[in-house]
Design a protein around this motif. Structure first.
Motif, PDB file in Angstrom:
ATOM      1  N   ALA A 125       0.956  15.097 -22.623  1.00 52.48           N
ATOM      2  CA  ALA A 125       0.195  14.167 -21.783  1.00 52.48           C
ATOM      3  C   ALA A 125      -0.610  14.995 -20.799  1.00 52.48           C
ATOM      4  N   GLY A 126      -1.928  14.921 -20.890  1.00 54.22           N
ATOM      5  CA  GLY A 126      -2.796  15.673 -19.997  1.00 54.22           C
ATOM      6  C   GLY A 126      -3.659  14.750 -19.162  1.00 54.22           C
ATOM      7  N   ASP A 127      -4.286  15.295 -18.127  1.00 57.25           N
ATOM      8  CA  ASP A 127      -5.182  14.449 -17.341  1.00 57.25           C
ATOM      9  C   ASP A 127      -6.583  14.486 -17.954  1.00 57.25           C
ATOM     10  N   SER A 128      -7.493  13.716 -17.379  1.00 57.35           N
ATOM     11  CA  SER A 128      -8.809  13.536 -17.988  1.00 57.35           C
ATOM     12  C   SER A 128      -9.691  14.779 -17.931  1.00 57.35           C
ATOM     13  N   ALA A 129      -9.274  15.820 -17.242  1.00 58.22           N
ATOM     14  CA  ALA A 129     -10.057  17.058 -17.209  1.00 58.22           C
ATOM     15  C   ALA A 129      -9.945  17.822 -18.529  1.00 58.22           C
ATOM     16  N   TYR A 130      -8.911  17.535 -19.306  1.00 52.85           N
ATOM     17  CA  TYR A 130      -8.686  18.237 -20.556  1.00 52.85           C
ATOM     18  C   TYR A 130      -9.364  17.528 -21.719  1.00 52.85           C
ATOM     19  N   PRO A 131      -9.659  18.281 -22.784  1.00 49.31           N
ATOM     20  CA  PRO A 131     -10.264  17.654 -23.956  1.00 49.31           C
ATOM     21  C   PRO A 131      -9.215  16.893 -24.767  1.00 49.31           C
ATOM     22  N   LEU A 132      -9.563  15.723 -25.235  1.00 49.41           N
ATOM     23  CA  LEU A 132      -8.677  14.935 -26.087  1.00 49.41           C
ATOM     24  C   LEU A 132      -8.534  15.645 -27.430  1.00 49.41           C
ATOM     25  N   SER A 133      -7.313  15.736 -27.918  1.00 54.94           N
ATOM     26  CA  SER A 133      -7.077  16.332 -29.238  1.00 54.94           C
ATOM     27  C   SER A 133      -5.892  15.624 -29.877  1.00 54.94           C
ATOM     28  N   GLY A 134      -5.540  16.028 -31.063  1.00 52.98           N
ATOM     29  CA  GLY A 134      -4.414  15.412 -31.751  1.00 52.98           C
ATOM     30  C   GLY A 134      -3.086  15.678 -31.081  1.00 52.98           C
ATOM     31  N   THR A 135      -3.027  16.729 -30.263  1.00 54.38           N
ATOM     32  CA  THR A 135      -1.771  17.070 -29.600  1.00 54.38           C
ATOM     33  C   THR A 135      -1.843  16.967 -28.083  1.00 54.38           C
ATOM     34  N   LEU A 136      -2.996  16.635 -27.537  1.00 52.00           N
ATOM     35  CA  LEU A 136      -3.124  16.434 -26.100  1.00 52.00           C
ATOM     36  C   LEU A 136      -3.768  15.064 -25.869  1.00 52.00           C
ATOM     37  N   ILE A 137      -3.001  14.158 -25.289  1.00 54.12           N
ATOM     38  CA  ILE A 137      -3.458  12.795 -25.066  1.00 54.12           C
ATOM     39  C   ILE A 137      -3.885  12.666 -23.614  1.00 54.12           C
ATOM     40  N   THR A 138      -5.105  12.183 -23.411  1.00 53.25           N
ATOM     41  CA  THR A 138      -5.640  11.991 -22.061  1.00 53.25           C
ATOM     42  C   THR A 138      -5.811  10.504 -21.790  1.00 53.25           C
ATOM     43  N   PRO A 139      -5.950  10.129 -20.522  1.00 49.96           N
ATOM     44  CA  PRO A 139      -6.189   8.711 -20.220  1.00 49.96           C
ATOM     45  C   PRO A 139      -7.541   8.264 -20.764  1.00 49.96           C
ATOM     46  N   TYR A 140      -7.678   6.945 -20.959  1.00 48.36           N
ATOM     47  CA  TYR A 140      -8.983   6.402 -21.326  1.00 48.36           C
ATOM     48  C   TYR A 140      -9.916   6.541 -20.144  1.00 48.36           C
ATOM     49  N   ARG A 141     -11.155   6.887 -20.409  1.00 52.60           N
ATOM     50  CA  ARG A 141     -12.163   6.899 -19.352  1.00 52.60           C
ATOM     51  C   ARG A 141     -12.632   5.465 -19.120  1.00 52.60           C
ATOM     52  N   SER A 142     -13.235   5.231 -17.971  1.00 53.58           N
ATOM     53  CA  SER A 142     -13.613   3.858 -17.618  1.00 53.58           C
ATOM     54  C   SER A 142     -14.667   3.280 -18.557  1.00 53.58           C
ATOM     55  N   ASN A 143     -15.447   4.117 -19.224  1.00 50.94           N
ATOM     56  CA  ASN A 143     -16.479   3.616 -20.115  1.00 50.94           C
ATOM     57  C   ASN A 143     -16.070   3.642 -21.592  1.00 50.94           C
ATOM     58  N   ALA A 144     -14.783   3.830 -21.859  1.00 45.23           N
ATOM     59  CA  ALA A 144     -14.301   3.881 -23.242  1.00 45.23           C
ATOM     60  C   ALA A 144     -14.491   2.518 -23.912  1.00 45.23           C
ATOM     61  N   ARG A 145     -14.775   2.533 -25.188  1.00 44.88           N
ATOM     62  CA  ARG A 145     -15.024   1.299 -25.941  1.00 44.88           C
ATOM     63  C   ARG A 145     -13.861   0.915 -26.857  1.00 44.88           C
ATOM     64  N   GLN A 146     -12.824   1.769 -26.941  1.00 45.99           N
ATOM     65  CA  GLN A 146     -11.756   1.530 -27.903  1.00 45.99           C
ATOM     66  C   GLN A 146     -10.876   0.344 -27.535  1.00 45.99           C
ATOM     67  N   LEU A 147     -10.674   0.099 -26.262  1.00 47.50           N
ATOM     68  CA  LEU A 147      -9.826  -1.006 -25.810  1.00 47.50           C
ATOM     69  C   LEU A 147     -10.579  -1.819 -24.774  1.00 47.50           C
TER      70      LEU A 147
END
Length: 175
Positions: A125-147
């Motif tokens: 579990a990483g914070d939003s400063a890190y890149p999203l990857s298959g092994t590092l999960i970051t929070p959704y950004r406010s402009n995300a369209r997935q949810l």
């Protein structure tokens, strides 16, 4: 009426542009995500304008050529006037930017060869400063369209709780 500063004019223009974008959204009542994205972008743009001392961030060149060939020739007063920091502070900031955690992580074997360290069910579990990857999960950004907005909030709250629990457990082990 007093004359408006450049910062006020720029802020007004950003607000007007955002209002036009919102008005152009066809189904404004049902498209909260589009409205949220416009408002988030407006908030980001206004914060940049307000944080900039002169209100015009784009007037300071940022190229390597400028940094290496021109910035080095400036006397201390002109350097401080242009960048609003002295040389030591500037060098420290450049060092921090070059050595930020996300960059270090991206260059690590943990990121580049993650299959050696993680099974398919393991992740960090990483914070939003890190890149999203298959092994590092970051929070959704406010402009995300997935949810939808509530889904993003629920995921991010759970993500933060999980990350804090793990951070606290790690800190307890260090003591």
């Amino acid at each position: 009426m007093p004359k408006k500063s450049f910062r006020e004019k720029l802020t007004d223009a950003l607000i007007d542009e955002a209002a036009e974008e919102i008005m152009d959204i066809e189904e404004i009542e049902s498209d909260d995500d589009a409205v949220d994205a416009v408002i988030d972008e407006l908030a980001d743009n206004i914060s940049v304008v307000m944080e900039c001392r002169r209100g015009v961030c784009s007037t300071i060149p940022k190229s390597d050529i400028w940094r290496n060939n021109i910035l080095t020739t400036l006397d201390e007063d002109r350097f401080r006037q242009m960048l609003r920091v002295d040389r030591d502070q500037y060098n420290m900031l450049v060092h921090l930017i070059k050595n930020d955690d996300a960059r270090i992580y991206r260059n690590s074997s943990l990121f580049q060869q993650n299959e050696q360290y993680f099974s398919s069910l393991q992740w960090i579990a990483g914070d939003s400063a890190y890149p999203l990857s298959g092994t590092l999960i970051t929070p959704y950004r406010s402009n995300a369209r997935q949810l939808d907005r509530n889904g993003r909030i629920a995921f991010n709250l759970r993500h933060i709780q999980d990350k804090h629990e793990k951070d606290n457990a790690l800190n307890d082990r260090r003591l």
